[in-house]
Design an enzyme around this catalytic site. Structure first.
Site, PDB file in Angstrom:
ATOM      1  N   SER A  99       0.881  -1.162   0.000  1.00  0.00           N
ATOM      2  CA  SER A  99       0.000   0.000   0.000  1.00  0.00           C
ATOM      3  C   SER A  99       0.919   1.213   0.000  1.00  0.00           C
ATOM      4  CB  SER A  99      -0.932  -0.005   1.210  1.00  0.00           C
ATOM      5  OG  SER A  99      -0.207  -0.236   2.403  1.00  0.00           O
ATOM      6  N   GLU A 121       1.517   5.376   0.956  1.00  0.00           N
ATOM      7  CA  GLU A 121       1.049   6.528   1.742  1.00  0.00           C
ATOM      8  C   GLU A 121       1.560   7.811   1.094  1.00  0.00           C
ATOM      9  OE1 GLU A 121       1.048   6.221   6.054  1.00  0.00           O
ATOM     10  OE2 GLU A 121       1.838   8.267   6.182  1.00  0.00           O
ATOM     11  N   THR A 168      -2.531  11.228   4.228  1.00  0.00           N
ATOM     12  CA  THR A 168      -2.389  11.635   5.633  1.00  0.00           C
ATOM     13  C   THR A 168      -3.276  12.850   5.920  1.00  0.00           C
ATOM     14  OG1 THR A 168      -0.481  13.048   5.225  1.00  0.00           O
ATOM     15  CG2 THR A 168      -0.030  10.744   5.791  1.00  0.00           C
ATOM     16  N   HIS A 172      -6.606   9.161   6.295  1.00  0.00           N
ATOM     17  CA  HIS A 172      -6.174   9.230   7.694  1.00  0.00           C
ATOM     18  C   HIS A 172      -7.072  10.256   8.392  1.00  0.00           C
ATOM     19  CE1 HIS A 172      -1.820   7.619   7.089  1.00  0.00           C
ATOM     20  NE2 HIS A 172      -2.583   7.230   6.093  1.00  0.00           N
ATOM     21  N   ARG A 201      -4.782   9.150  16.814  1.00  0.00           N
ATOM     22  CA  ARG A 201      -4.949  10.211  17.799  1.00  0.00           C
ATOM     23  C   ARG A 201      -4.391  11.521  17.243  1.00  0.00           C
ATOM     24  NH1 ARG A 201      -1.082  10.635  22.912  1.00  0.00           N
ATOM     25  NH2 ARG A 201       0.160  11.541  21.234  1.00  0.00           N
ATOM     26  N   ASP A 257      -0.723  14.129  16.875  1.00  0.00           N
ATOM     27  CA  ASP A 257       0.277  14.698  17.784  1.00  0.00           C
ATOM     28  C   ASP A 257      -0.200  16.018  18.352  1.00  0.00           C
ATOM     29  OD1 ASP A 257       2.372  12.793  17.681  1.00  0.00           O
ATOM     30  OD2 ASP A 257       2.771  13.425  15.614  1.00  0.00           O
ATOM     31  N   ALA A 309     -10.342  10.896  23.365  1.00  0.00           N
ATOM     32  CA  ALA A 309      -9.101  10.967  24.142  1.00  0.00           C
ATOM     33  C   ALA A 309      -7.948  10.267  23.436  1.00  0.00           C
ATOM     34  CB  ALA A 309      -9.316  10.331  25.513  1.00  0.00           C
ATOM     35  N   HIS A 340       5.706   3.895  21.204  1.00  0.00           N
ATOM     36  CA  HIS A 340       5.362   5.315  21.038  1.00  0.00           C
ATOM     37  C   HIS A 340       6.036   6.149  22.132  1.00  0.00           C
ATOM     38  CE1 HIS A 340       3.030   9.009  20.967  1.00  0.00           C
ATOM     39  NE2 HIS A 340       2.699   8.683  19.720  1.00  0.00           N
ATOM     40  N   ASP A 357       2.270   0.103  25.664  1.00  0.00           N
ATOM     41  CA  ASP A 357       2.052   0.435  24.253  1.00  0.00           C
ATOM     42  C   ASP A 357       1.355  -0.727  23.528  1.00  0.00           C
ATOM     43  OD1 ASP A 357       2.284   2.545  22.457  1.00  0.00           O
ATOM     44  OD2 ASP A 357       4.002   1.629  21.471  1.00  0.00           O
ATOM     45  N   LYS A 412      -7.019  -0.984  20.578  1.00  0.00           N
ATOM     46  CA  LYS A 412      -7.491  -0.481  19.278  1.00  0.00           C
ATOM     47  C   LYS A 412      -8.107  -1.632  18.459  1.00  0.00           C
ATOM     48  CE  LYS A 412      -3.550   2.045  18.443  1.00  0.00           C
ATOM     49  NZ  LYS A 412      -2.697   3.092  17.849  1.00  0.00           N
ATOM     50  N   PHE A 455      12.994  13.620  10.930  1.00  0.00           N
ATOM     51  CA  PHE A 455      11.668  13.053  11.293  1.00  0.00           C
ATOM     52  C   PHE A 455      11.864  11.972  12.354  1.00  0.00           C
ATOM     53  CE2 PHE A 455       9.619  13.088   6.749  1.00  0.00           C
ATOM     54  CZ  PHE A 455       9.409  14.435   6.846  1.00  0.00           C
ATOM     55  N   HIS A 497       3.651  -1.333   3.762  1.00  0.00           N
ATOM     56  CA  HIS A 497       3.044  -0.003   3.630  1.00  0.00           C
ATOM     57  C   HIS A 497       4.192   0.975   3.339  1.00  0.00           C
ATOM     58  CE1 HIS A 497       0.057   3.102   4.181  1.00  0.00           C
ATOM     59  NE2 HIS A 497       0.795   3.702   5.100  1.00  0.00           N
TER      60      HIS A 497
HETATM   61  P1  FAD Z   1      -2.910   6.259  20.296  1.00  0.00           P
HETATM   62  O1  FAD Z   1      -2.952   4.862  19.835  1.00  0.00           O
HETATM   63  O2  FAD Z   1      -4.146   6.854  20.868  1.00  0.00           O
HETATM   64  O3  FAD Z   1      -1.789   6.318  21.428  1.00  0.00           O
HETATM   65  C1  FAD Z   1      -0.638   7.082  21.424  1.00  0.00           C
HETATM   66  C2  FAD Z   1       0.174   6.817  22.678  1.00  0.00           C
HETATM   67  O4  FAD Z   1      -0.527   7.256  23.827  1.00  0.00           O
HETATM   68  C3  FAD Z   1       0.506   5.358  22.912  1.00  0.00           C
HETATM   69  O5  FAD Z   1       1.780   5.253  23.425  1.00  0.00           O
HETATM   70  C4  FAD Z   1      -0.435   4.927  23.950  1.00  0.00           C
HETATM   71  O6  FAD Z   1       0.123   3.880  24.708  1.00  0.00           O
HETATM   72  C5  FAD Z   1      -0.662   6.189  24.744  1.00  0.00           C
HETATM   73  N1  FAD Z   1      -2.046   6.189  25.223  1.00  0.00           N
HETATM   74  C6  FAD Z   1      -3.175   6.154  24.468  1.00  0.00           C
HETATM   75  N2  FAD Z   1      -4.264   6.161  25.258  1.00  0.00           N
HETATM   76  C7  FAD Z   1      -3.806   6.228  26.510  1.00  0.00           C
HETATM   77  C8  FAD Z   1      -4.418   6.300  27.778  1.00  0.00           C
HETATM   78  N3  FAD Z   1      -5.756   6.296  27.911  1.00  0.00           N
HETATM   79  N4  FAD Z   1      -3.624   6.389  28.874  1.00  0.00           N
HETATM   80  C9  FAD Z   1      -2.296   6.368  28.735  1.00  0.00           C
HETATM   81  N5  FAD Z   1      -1.643   6.320  27.565  1.00  0.00           N
HETATM   82  C10 FAD Z   1      -2.380   6.244  26.478  1.00  0.00           C
HETATM   83  N6  FAD Z   1      -0.291  11.909  12.443  1.00  0.00           N
HETATM   84  C11 FAD Z   1      -1.039  12.867  11.845  1.00  0.00           C
HETATM   85  O7  FAD Z   1      -1.192  13.967  12.398  1.00  0.00           O
HETATM   86  N7  FAD Z   1      -1.645  12.657  10.632  1.00  0.00           N
HETATM   87  C12 FAD Z   1      -1.531  11.466   9.987  1.00  0.00           C
HETATM   88  O8  FAD Z   1      -2.080  11.298   8.900  1.00  0.00           O
HETATM   89  C13 FAD Z   1      -0.753  10.431  10.583  1.00  0.00           C
HETATM   90  N8  FAD Z   1      -0.613   9.224   9.984  1.00  0.00           N
HETATM   91  C14 FAD Z   1       0.084   8.232  10.619  1.00  0.00           C
HETATM   92  C15 FAD Z   1       0.177   6.972  10.003  1.00  0.00           C
HETATM   93  C16 FAD Z   1       0.876   5.937  10.594  1.00  0.00           C
HETATM   94  C17 FAD Z   1       0.930   4.592   9.924  1.00  0.00           C
HETATM   95  C18 FAD Z   1       1.535   6.172  11.838  1.00  0.00           C
HETATM   96  C19 FAD Z   1       2.352   5.063  12.487  1.00  0.00           C
HETATM   97  C20 FAD Z   1       1.473   7.415  12.456  1.00  0.00           C
HETATM   98  C21 FAD Z   1       0.738   8.457  11.867  1.00  0.00           C
HETATM   99  N9  FAD Z   1       0.607   9.713  12.456  1.00  0.00           N
HETATM  100  C22 FAD Z   1      -0.130  10.700  11.847  1.00  0.00           C
HETATM  101  C23 FAD Z   1       1.285  10.007  13.732  1.00  0.00           C
HETATM  102  C24 FAD Z   1       0.385   9.735  14.947  1.00  0.00           C
HETATM  103  O9  FAD Z   1      -0.719  10.628  14.914  1.00  0.00           O
HETATM  104  C25 FAD Z   1       1.217   9.948  16.204  1.00  0.00           C
HETATM  105  O10 FAD Z   1       2.173   8.949  16.336  1.00  0.00           O
HETATM  106  C26 FAD Z   1       0.430  10.140  17.492  1.00  0.00           C
HETATM  107  O11 FAD Z   1       1.300  10.665  18.483  1.00  0.00           O
HETATM  108  C27 FAD Z   1      -0.190   8.873  18.073  1.00  0.00           C
HETATM  109  O12 FAD Z   1      -1.260   8.471  17.363  1.00  0.00           O
HETATM  110  P2  FAD Z   1      -1.916   7.012  17.649  1.00  0.00           P
HETATM  111  O13 FAD Z   1      -3.084   6.890  16.807  1.00  0.00           O
HETATM  112  O14 FAD Z   1      -0.884   5.961  17.610  1.00  0.00           O
HETATM  113  O15 FAD Z   1      -2.352   7.236  19.175  1.00  0.00           O
END
Ligand code: FAD
Length: 301
Positions: free
Chosen positions: A17, A19, A50, A79, A109, A111, A127, A154, A163, A170, A221, A276
């Site tokens: 795939s 990106e 993205t 995304h 989620r 950043d 959240a 992460h 993690d 999820k 990055f 990917h």
């Molecule tokens: P989550 O899975 O919610 O978690 C992130 C971290 O927080 C984890 O370490 C988790 O353990 C911790 N955590 C979550 N919930 C809790 C809780 N309740 N209590 C304590 N800790 C918790 N960013 C963008 O802005 N746009 C994009 O399009 C984008 N595409 C991406 C594509 C891929 C394939 C990847 C790997 C990353 C991408 N990102 C993107 C970056 C991503 O948004 C960041 O890495 C972000 O910081 C975490 O997102 P997540 O969905 O993994 O978060």
């Protein structure tokens, strides 16, 4: 190695795939239309776009999705992050993607915005990614949902175990599969996969492979997302930083393509079936990787 290549050539179950990030203007959209057309013969499973949180970022994602949908029949994934938006606003965004013909969401989620040290949810927002997955799954049971996974953990996570628990939550919320953050040392990915399986996570986890038109930019990055850059990789590019002459640029690109193909072929012979590719909006390295994987047009090879 010859034997391994022969074994690979015999397989017909490998796939990729792609990106891309949203185009900034019409010229950028043309680049992506052309990437989609050029990559079509390699039958990518999907192209994901993205998401930039905030007004113009969101609009660019949607405009890019629409342009790609017109240019190709390859499925397009959107995304979506939860940053800076209420639950209702985030779901409205997903609805706009659905209206544009998207059947696959990469639920994230996101950043913390520039200048903020840590992510904090919108007062009425989701959240984390797991909450977003649950809401999307409830609203659209038929949509494919991918999530992010982190072979090197992460940076916000208190531990490797926490993690993995987060990844499990999820999947339990309804994710279909996970795409990983990029990494350079394949052993880190296989170690992560083993830990995920040992923790009872059975869903598909595809490695994210960073293609590097500019190693030094990718290195910065990597620092931001705490991806380790092995000394042996850095040594390969040493001395090419900032060199703008044609020969150095060509050497840089050839080296980057050689590394990418080396990385995917190693994973392929170790059993990975889907990759990917972070294309950085350029088709050439992605095409080289597809050819190295023998995803040749019409399967002729
Ligand atoms: P989550 O899975 O919610 O978690 C992130 C971290 O927080 C984890 O370490 C988790 O353990 C911790 N955590 C979550 N919930 C809790 C809780 N309740 N209590 C304590 N800790 C918790 N960013 C963008 O802005 N746009 C994009 O399009 C984008 N595409 C991406 C594509 C891929 C394939 C990847 C790997 C990353 C991408 N990102 C993107 C970056 C991503 O948004 C960041 O890495 C972000 O910081 C975490 O997102 P997540 O969905 O993994 O978060």
């Amino acid at each position: 190695m010859t034997t391994n290549f022969r074994r690979l050539a015999a397989r017909r179950d490998l796939g990729v795939s792609l990106e891309v990030f949203p185009a900034r203007d019409e010229a950028g959209l043309d680049v992506l239309r052309s990437l989609a057309r050029r990559m079509r013969p390699y039958a990518p499973e999907f192209i994901s776009v993205t998401y930039g949180a905030g007004g113009s970022g969101r609009e660019r994602t949607l405009a890019t999705i629409k342009a790609l949908r017109e240019a190709t029949d390859t499925p397009i994934a959107a995304h979506l992050t939860v940053v800076g938006a209420s639950r209702a606003e985030t779901l409205r965004e997903a609805e706009r993607f659905r209206e544009a013909g998207v059947n696959h969401i990469v639920a994230l989620r996101g950043d913390a915005p520039e200048g903020e040290a840590r992510f904090s949810p919108h007062p009425e927002g989701f959240a984390n990614a797991a909450e977003l997955v649950a809401a999307l799954r409830q609203r659209w049971p038929e949509v494919r949902i991918s999530v992010a996974a982190y072979p090197e953990t992460h940076p916000d996570s208190p531990s490797r175990e926490a993690d993995l628990e987060n990844l499990r939550s999820k999947f339990e919320a309804g994710a279909d599969d996970a795409l990983t953050q990029f990494f350079f040392d394949n052993d880190l990915f296989f170690d992560f996969l083993e830990r995920a399986r040992a923790a009872g996570i059975g869903g598909e986890i595809s490695p994210g492979v960073m293609l590097m038109p500019n190693f030094f930019q990718v290195k910065s990055f990597a620092e931001r997302c705490k991806t380790s850059v092995p000394k042996w990789l850095e040594a390969r590019f040493k001395g090419l930083c900032g060199k703008k002459d044609k020969d150095s640029l060509l050497t840089h690109r050839m080296l980057a393509a050689a590394f990418a193909t080396e990385q995917v072929l190693d994973m392929a012979v170790r059993g990975v079936r889907h990759f990917h590719l972070y294309t950085m909006n350029r088709p050439h390295m992605a095409e080289a990787v597809c050819r190295a994987l023998m995803l040749a047009p019409d399967g002729e090879m």
